[in-house]
Structures are given as structure tokens and as C-alpha cells.
Design a protein around this motif. Sequence first.
Motif, PDB file in Angstrom:
ATOM      1  N   GLN A  92     -13.912  17.376  42.879  1.00 16.28           N
ATOM      2  CA  GLN A  92     -13.647  17.926  44.208  1.00 16.28           C
ATOM      3  C   GLN A  92     -14.867  17.820  45.111  1.00 16.28           C
ATOM      4  N   LYS A  93     -16.000  18.284  44.627  1.00 14.19           N
ATOM      5  CA  LYS A  93     -17.202  18.337  45.467  1.00 14.19           C
ATOM      6  C   LYS A  93     -17.829  16.964  45.693  1.00 14.19           C
ATOM      7  N   SER A  94     -17.756  16.089  44.695  1.00 15.22           N
ATOM      8  CA  SER A  94     -18.338  14.753  44.882  1.00 15.22           C
ATOM      9  C   SER A  94     -17.528  13.947  45.900  1.00 15.22           C
ATOM     10  N   VAL A  95     -16.220  14.142  45.930  1.00 20.06           N
ATOM     11  CA  VAL A  95     -15.397  13.495  46.953  1.00 20.06           C
ATOM     12  C   VAL A  95     -15.779  14.018  48.342  1.00 20.06           C
ATOM     13  N   GLU A  96     -15.949  15.312  48.460  1.00 22.08           N
ATOM     14  CA  GLU A  96     -16.369  15.881  49.743  1.00 22.08           C
ATOM     15  C   GLU A  96     -17.711  15.301  50.192  1.00 22.08           C
ATOM     16  N   LEU A  97     -18.599  15.034  49.232  1.00 21.12           N
ATOM     17  CA  LEU A  97     -19.934  14.532  49.562  1.00 21.12           C
ATOM     18  C   LEU A  97     -19.960  13.033  49.849  1.00 21.12           C
ATOM     19  N   GLY A  98     -18.896  12.291  49.464  1.00 20.38           N
ATOM     20  CA  GLY A  98     -18.826  10.901  49.871  1.00 20.38           C
ATOM     21  C   GLY A  98     -18.757   9.848  48.796  1.00 20.38           C
ATOM     22  N   VAL A  99     -18.535  10.215  47.511  1.00 22.19           N
ATOM     23  CA  VAL A  99     -18.462   9.173  46.490  1.00 22.19           C
ATOM     24  C   VAL A  99     -17.239   8.293  46.708  1.00 22.19           C
ATOM     25  N   THR A 100     -17.336   7.060  46.223  1.00 23.94           N
ATOM     26  CA  THR A 100     -16.254   6.095  46.354  1.00 23.94           C
ATOM     27  C   THR A 100     -15.316   6.154  45.160  1.00 23.94           C
ATOM     28  N   ARG A 101     -15.873   6.464  43.980  1.00 21.66           N
ATOM     29  CA  ARG A 101     -15.088   6.438  42.743  1.00 21.66           C
ATOM     30  C   ARG A 101     -15.758   7.324  41.714  1.00 21.66           C
ATOM     31  N   ILE A 102     -14.963   7.912  40.827  1.00 24.44           N
ATOM     32  CA  ILE A 102     -15.486   8.708  39.719  1.00 24.44           C
ATOM     33  C   ILE A 102     -14.975   8.097  38.417  1.00 24.44           C
ATOM     34  N   VAL A 103     -15.894   7.802  37.501  1.00 26.91           N
ATOM     35  CA  VAL A 103     -15.527   7.205  36.220  1.00 26.91           C
ATOM     36  C   VAL A 103     -15.933   8.158  35.098  1.00 26.91           C
ATOM     37  N   PRO A 104     -14.988   8.777  34.392  1.00 29.13           N
ATOM     38  CA  PRO A 104     -15.323   9.642  33.261  1.00 29.13           C
ATOM     39  C   PRO A 104     -15.802   8.802  32.074  1.00 29.13           C
ATOM     40  N   VAL A 105     -16.845   9.295  31.390  1.00 25.65           N
ATOM     41  CA  VAL A 105     -17.456   8.548  30.290  1.00 25.65           C
ATOM     42  C   VAL A 105     -17.623   9.460  29.066  1.00 25.65           C
ATOM     43  N   LEU A 106     -17.347   8.915  27.897  1.00 28.29           N
ATOM     44  CA  LEU A 106     -17.610   9.646  26.649  1.00 28.29           C
ATOM     45  C   LEU A 106     -18.987   9.251  26.111  1.00 28.29           C
ATOM     46  N   THR A 107     -19.886  10.215  26.051  1.00 28.12           N
ATOM     47  CA  THR A 107     -21.218   9.974  25.494  1.00 28.12           C
ATOM     48  C   THR A 107     -21.370  10.792  24.212  1.00 28.12           C
ATOM     49  N   ARG A 108     -22.472  10.622  23.516  1.00 25.71           N
ATOM     50  CA  ARG A 108     -22.645  11.262  22.206  1.00 25.71           C
ATOM     51  C   ARG A 108     -22.645  12.783  22.280  1.00 25.71           C
ATOM     52  N   ARG A 109     -23.164  13.339  23.354  1.00 29.69           N
ATOM     53  CA  ARG A 109     -23.294  14.797  23.433  1.00 29.69           C
ATOM     54  C   ARG A 109     -22.152  15.474  24.184  1.00 29.69           C
ATOM     55  N   CYS A 110     -21.084  14.754  24.470  1.00 34.01           N
ATOM     56  CA  CYS A 110     -19.933  15.380  25.123  1.00 34.01           C
ATOM     57  C   CYS A 110     -19.295  16.389  24.171  1.00 34.01           C
ATOM     58  N   VAL A 111     -19.159  17.617  24.629  1.00 39.32           N
ATOM     59  CA  VAL A 111     -18.482  18.645  23.834  1.00 39.32           C
ATOM     60  C   VAL A 111     -16.979  18.418  23.881  1.00 39.32           C
ATOM     61  N   SER A 112     -16.478  18.150  25.085  1.00 37.28           N
ATOM     62  CA  SER A 112     -15.063  17.818  25.263  1.00 37.28           C
ATOM     63  C   SER A 112     -14.872  16.333  24.962  1.00 37.28           C
ATOM     64  N   ARG A 113     -13.959  16.007  24.018  1.00 38.77           N
ATOM     65  CA  ARG A 113     -13.790  14.617  23.602  1.00 38.77           C
ATOM     66  C   ARG A 113     -12.302  14.243  23.585  1.00 38.77           C
ATOM     67  N   PRO A 114     -11.659  14.210  24.734  1.00 31.14           N
ATOM     68  CA  PRO A 114     -10.245  13.820  24.775  1.00 31.14           C
ATOM     69  C   PRO A 114     -10.083  12.342  24.443  1.00 31.14           C
ATOM     70  N   ASP A 115      -8.982  11.990  23.764  1.00 31.52           N
ATOM     71  CA  ASP A 115      -8.733  10.558  23.580  1.00 31.52           C
ATOM     72  C   ASP A 115      -8.114  10.009  24.863  1.00 31.52           C
ATOM     73  N   ARG A 116      -8.059   8.705  24.957  1.00 32.43           N
ATOM     74  CA  ARG A 116      -7.631   8.066  26.216  1.00 32.43           C
ATOM     75  C   ARG A 116      -6.193   8.432  26.579  1.00 32.43           C
ATOM     76  N   LYS A 117      -5.320   8.530  25.586  1.00 32.56           N
ATOM     77  CA  LYS A 117      -3.923   8.855  25.859  1.00 32.56           C
ATOM     78  C   LYS A 117      -3.799  10.254  26.436  1.00 32.56           C
ATOM     79  N   ASP A 118      -4.485  11.225  25.843  1.00 33.13           N
ATOM     80  CA  ASP A 118      -4.438  12.594  26.359  1.00 33.13           C
ATOM     81  C   ASP A 118      -5.067  12.680  27.742  1.00 33.13           C
TER      82      ASP A 118
END
Length: 239
Positions: A92-118
Motif C-alpha cells: 500500500q505505502k510503496s505504491v503511494e510513494l511511487g514504485v512501478t512494481r513489487i516482486v515478492p521474494v523468498l530468501t533464507r530468513r523469511c519466516v513466512s514461506r508460502p508456496d507459489r500456489k498458495d
Amino acid sequence: MPRFFLENINLSQPVITGEDAKHIGRSLRMKPGQPLTVCSCGTDYYCEITSITSDEVYLKINDSRLCSAEPSVEVTLFQAVPKLDKLEHIIQKSVELGVTRIVPVLTRRCVSRPDRKDFEKKRIRLNKIALEAAKQSGRGIIPEVGEIISFNEAVKQMSEYDCPLMLYEEGGIRFSEVQTDACKSFALFVGSEGGFDESEAETAKSAGITPIWLGERILRCETAPLTAISILMFITKNL
């Protein structure tokens, strides 16, 4: 003035259909002769309603101009996935600030780890949040929330940008040291609750991604991207 988005606009006979048309007629109770703004591909079209049916709103274009709220640079946020409520806030806030696109990424320290289907099911809501934020802030485009990708995929995609940057709490250069004058596209990589581990930081640096340090204070994962986007918009004269 009410603001709506059309992916493709028929300049000779613009028409709004679907849920937006129902919202105009039933919720806003707008009538022929009233003005509204239609945004398409970064251009604002200032229109007048000519007629309304149950699911269509026909318009006449009176004027058009490039959307003044759109930044002169492209900024894509590569965001390591935090807990869902935090991700919603970041979008929400990054869109208000002017980003063009948001890409979610899974990194090693992500606590939340949804699979792609979910995650695809959740992405519908996340893109709706981006749409509402774009309307509220007067954007000329609707920034997309992309599919969830891996760390390595993110590094590969970031290499295509003029200026790939990574927030890293263990050190790096300051934003004031980044050479932005010749850059039109920026990629900004931000960690989740645990940040990035050392091997990820080294992989990113080896791929040409510049580590950025925000100082001694450790910012929350929902604060860091908004701080970085604000700084980037400021130094590129878009804020």
C-alpha cells in the motif's frame, strides 16, 4: 474527482464496464454530464459521462495529459516476504510513494514461506490493495504485485536494471553516494524480518548489486523499504 483505470482506452468512445461501472452508477450515483478521470498507461483523460446503463458508463474525453504524479524513474521493489499483514502495508505505502512494481521474494530468513500456489490466491488481494492505493494517491498506472520468486531469480532479474540496490544492515554505501544521474530504472532489494544472511549478500554483490546502509538504527522490515523508496524518490527529484 473520481478516478478510474482502463488498461486499454478507446479514444473515440471510451467506456467503463464491470465493477467500476456498477460503482459509478449505484454507489456514486453519478449522472450524465458529470466529470471523472480515466487513467491509462500513465495518461490522465479528463472525461464527461454521456450515458449510463446497468453495467456500462460511456464517456467523452474533454482533455488529456501525462499523469503528473508518475515518477520520472522506474523503481521495482524486490521484497523478501514478511508476514502477510506487513506485506500488505508495504504494498500500500510503496505504491503511494511511487514504485512501478513489487516482486515478492523468498530468501533464507523469511519466516513466512508460502508456496507459489498458495501465494497466487493471496496475490489477488495484494493487487487489489495496489489498485486502491494507486487510486487514492493519484497514480497514472497500477503497480503490479508479481509472482513470488526465489532469491536467485531476483538477483538475475535485478541485473537488468540500471541501478540495482540492496539494503544490508551489515554495511554498504549511503544513498548519497549512489550515482543516479544516468539511471532511469532502479531495483531495490529489501529483506524480511531477519534481513539477508552473509552468503546472500555476497552473492548479490558478486552479481553487481550495490549494498546500501541506512545507518546504525535497525529498521523493521515494513519500515526499511518505505524509508529507502522515499530517499530514492527524493534524490531523483520525484519527491
